[in-house]
Design a protein around this motif. Structure first.
Motif, PDB file in Angstrom:
ATOM      1  N   ALA A 173      -2.287  18.530 -19.258  1.00 44.91           N
ATOM      2  CA  ALA A 173      -1.470  18.488 -18.028  1.00 44.91           C
ATOM      3  C   ALA A 173      -2.195  17.899 -16.724  1.00 44.91           C
ATOM      4  O   ALA A 173      -1.947  17.486 -15.857  1.00 44.91           O
ATOM      5  CB  ALA A 173      -0.669  19.746 -17.591  1.00 44.91           C
ATOM      6  N   VAL A 174      -3.772  18.424 -16.740  1.00 47.14           N
ATOM      7  CA  VAL A 174      -4.625  18.113 -15.838  1.00 47.14           C
ATOM      8  C   VAL A 174      -5.050  16.726 -15.795  1.00 47.14           C
ATOM      9  O   VAL A 174      -5.372  16.203 -14.578  1.00 47.14           O
ATOM     10  CB  VAL A 174      -5.822  18.916 -15.901  1.00 47.14           C
ATOM     11  CG1 VAL A 174      -5.669  20.484 -15.791  1.00 47.14           C
ATOM     12  CG2 VAL A 174      -6.442  18.570 -17.329  1.00 47.14           C
ATOM     13  N   ASN A 175      -4.419  15.885 -16.615  1.00 45.09           N
ATOM     14  CA  ASN A 175      -4.839  14.634 -16.593  1.00 45.09           C
ATOM     15  C   ASN A 175      -3.646  13.842 -16.158  1.00 45.09           C
ATOM     16  O   ASN A 175      -3.742  12.692 -16.117  1.00 45.09           O
ATOM     17  CB  ASN A 175      -5.244  13.980 -18.033  1.00 45.09           C
ATOM     18  CG  ASN A 175      -6.819  14.375 -18.497  1.00 45.09           C
ATOM     19  OD1 ASN A 175      -7.465  14.551 -17.621  1.00 45.09           O
ATOM     20  ND2 ASN A 175      -6.963  14.599 -19.831  1.00 45.09           N
ATOM     21  N   ALA A 176      -2.556  14.453 -15.944  1.00 44.50           N
ATOM     22  CA  ALA A 176      -1.213  13.824 -15.530  1.00 44.50           C
ATOM     23  C   ALA A 176      -1.110  13.454 -14.128  1.00 44.50           C
ATOM     24  O   ALA A 176      -1.952  14.013 -13.492  1.00 44.50           O
ATOM     25  CB  ALA A 176       0.034  14.906 -15.990  1.00 44.50           C
ATOM     26  N   GLY A 182      -7.607  24.582 -17.213  1.00 47.27           N
ATOM     27  CA  GLY A 182      -6.718  23.510 -17.620  1.00 47.27           C
ATOM     28  C   GLY A 182      -5.283  23.499 -17.498  1.00 47.27           C
ATOM     29  O   GLY A 182      -4.562  23.369 -18.445  1.00 47.27           O
ATOM     30  N   LEU A 183      -4.992  24.125 -16.277  1.00 47.89           N
ATOM     31  CA  LEU A 183      -3.451  24.435 -16.011  1.00 47.89           C
ATOM     32  C   LEU A 183      -3.104  23.841 -14.612  1.00 47.89           C
ATOM     33  O   LEU A 183      -3.880  23.470 -13.668  1.00 47.89           O
ATOM     34  CB  LEU A 183      -3.416  25.853 -15.906  1.00 47.89           C
ATOM     35  CG  LEU A 183      -3.596  26.691 -16.998  1.00 47.89           C
ATOM     36  CD1 LEU A 183      -3.570  28.310 -16.750  1.00 47.89           C
ATOM     37  CD2 LEU A 183      -2.525  26.358 -18.089  1.00 47.89           C
ATOM     38  N   ILE A 184      -1.993  23.518 -14.667  1.00 50.94           N
ATOM     39  CA  ILE A 184      -1.149  22.992 -13.378  1.00 50.94           C
ATOM     40  C   ILE A 184      -0.318  24.326 -13.067  1.00 50.94           C
ATOM     41  O   ILE A 184       0.570  24.713 -13.716  1.00 50.94           O
ATOM     42  CB  ILE A 184      -0.232  21.925 -13.506  1.00 50.94           C
ATOM     43  CG1 ILE A 184      -1.071  20.826 -13.718  1.00 50.94           C
ATOM     44  CG2 ILE A 184       0.422  21.750 -11.966  1.00 50.94           C
ATOM     45  CD1 ILE A 184      -0.126  19.379 -14.142  1.00 50.94           C
ATOM     46  N   MET A 216       4.946  29.337 -12.450  1.00 53.39           N
ATOM     47  CA  MET A 216       4.978  28.677 -14.066  1.00 53.39           C
ATOM     48  C   MET A 216       3.774  27.985 -13.846  1.00 53.39           C
ATOM     49  O   MET A 216       3.178  27.302 -13.262  1.00 53.39           O
ATOM     50  CB  MET A 216       5.947  27.354 -13.810  1.00 53.39           C
ATOM     51  CG  MET A 216       5.939  26.601 -15.285  1.00 53.39           C
ATOM     52  SD  MET A 216       7.211  25.357 -15.214  1.00 53.39           S
ATOM     53  CE  MET A 216       7.424  24.712 -16.981  1.00 53.39           C
ATOM     54  N   TRP A 217       2.792  27.834 -15.132  1.00 56.50           N
ATOM     55  CA  TRP A 217       1.809  27.246 -15.606  1.00 56.50           C
ATOM     56  C   TRP A 217       2.183  26.225 -16.615  1.00 56.50           C
ATOM     57  O   TRP A 217       2.655  26.707 -17.711  1.00 56.50           O
ATOM     58  CB  TRP A 217       0.896  28.167 -15.888  1.00 56.50           C
ATOM     59  CG  TRP A 217       0.235  29.178 -14.830  1.00 56.50           C
ATOM     60  CD1 TRP A 217      -0.875  28.821 -13.857  1.00 56.50           C
ATOM     61  CD2 TRP A 217       0.853  30.225 -14.385  1.00 56.50           C
ATOM     62  NE1 TRP A 217      -0.791  29.834 -12.760  1.00 56.50           N
ATOM     63  CE2 TRP A 217       0.050  30.685 -13.176  1.00 56.50           C
ATOM     64  CE3 TRP A 217       1.759  31.059 -14.875  1.00 56.50           C
ATOM     65  CZ2 TRP A 217       0.289  31.854 -12.530  1.00 56.50           C
ATOM     66  CZ3 TRP A 217       2.113  32.338 -14.200  1.00 56.50           C
ATOM     67  CH2 TRP A 217       1.323  32.706 -12.925  1.00 56.50           C
ATOM     68  N   ILE A 218       1.619  24.941 -16.598  1.00 51.25           N
ATOM     69  CA  ILE A 218       1.660  24.055 -17.434  1.00 51.25           C
ATOM     70  C   ILE A 218       0.291  23.424 -18.064  1.00 51.25           C
ATOM     71  O   ILE A 218      -0.500  23.248 -17.547  1.00 51.25           O
ATOM     72  CB  ILE A 218       2.564  22.585 -17.099  1.00 51.25           C
ATOM     73  CG1 ILE A 218       3.941  22.985 -16.884  1.00 51.25           C
ATOM     74  CG2 ILE A 218       2.642  21.462 -18.217  1.00 51.25           C
ATOM     75  CD1 ILE A 218       4.892  21.952 -16.099  1.00 51.25           C
TER      76      ILE A 218
END
Length: 236
Positions: free
Chosen positions: A36-39, A53-55, A144-146
């Protein structure tokens, strides 16, 4: 009713960001993970925690686009494969997060303090072109965390749950030569053209309507020009 028009001496211009075009990537593999951090993240109410490593998302408005880090949805369409997508996420206790999924549905995903995987099985039927998650709503003061999206190319050949008693029945053995034949350019002749048109009619409703309108054309041409114009509903 006749419309009453006004004159506006000043009209505001539309202000928007200049379009930014990224280079398309060709994601290889039968399955993999998109972090997700690369999105690409658009909108409000989010925080990017690269170390974890989270959004982190709160409220509504965020759109998370995985388009450039996931395979193209129709890459193996000729082989009868579709892109099965699973979302790894975590929420606070009462977040009740409503999202627009990769299959275009709007759903409320289950709350999970420990973390969970949302398997978007509806991608069997349809995958959005933008490959974007839209966060429609999260309860006030909840989060929320993705973490990631797991993807896999899966066959559209169906096996029902009560039939999957042995592991070997879950997989389809494939022959490279059979797959190569699917990508060999076909010769253009009357037979292949007819086959192409039949498939297009079966898969494209708009094209099928155009074909029907051609069959209706002779009947329309027999009508008076004024009568035909009135039936269109077009105003002079």
């Amino acid at each position: 009713m006749e419309l009453k028009r006004e004159f506006f001496p000043l009209v505001r211009k539309t202000v928007m960001p200049r379009p930014y075009y990224t280079e398309e990537t060709d994601v290889l593999g039968q399955k993999g993970t998109a972090l997700a951090v690369n999105a690409a993240i658009y909108g409000d109410n989010w925080y990017l925690d690269r170390e974890a490593g989270l959004i982190e998302i709160y409220g509504a408005g965020a759109a998370i686009c995985f388009r450039n880090i996931l395979p193209r949805k129709n890459k193996y369409e000729k082989e009868g494969l579709y892109l099965r997508l699973k979302l790894a996420y975590r929420t606070t206790e009462n977040a009740n997060v409503n999202i627009r999924t990769f299959s275009g549905r709007h759903i409320t995903i289950p709350n999970s303090l420990e973390g969970a995987m949302y398997d978007d099985s509806e991608t069997y039927w349809y995958v959005t072109d933008d490959l974007t998650l839209n966060i429609n709503s999260i309860y006030t003061d909840e989060k929320m965390w993705i973490q990631r999206v797991d993807w896999e190319w899966v066959s559209k050949e169906v096996i029902y749950e009560d039939e999957a008693v042995e592991e070997r029945k879950l997989f389809i053995p494939r022959n490279p030569k059979d797959i190569e034949k699917l990508y060999v350019p076909q010769k253009v002749n009357p037979t292949t053209i007819k086959e192409f048109l039949v498939k297009k009619i079966q898969n494209d409703d708009y094209f099928a309507k155009r074909c029907l309108s051609m069959l209706w054309e002779d009947k329309l041409m027999a009508k008076d020009m004024v009568e035909l114009f009135k039936e269109t509903g077009i105003e002079l």
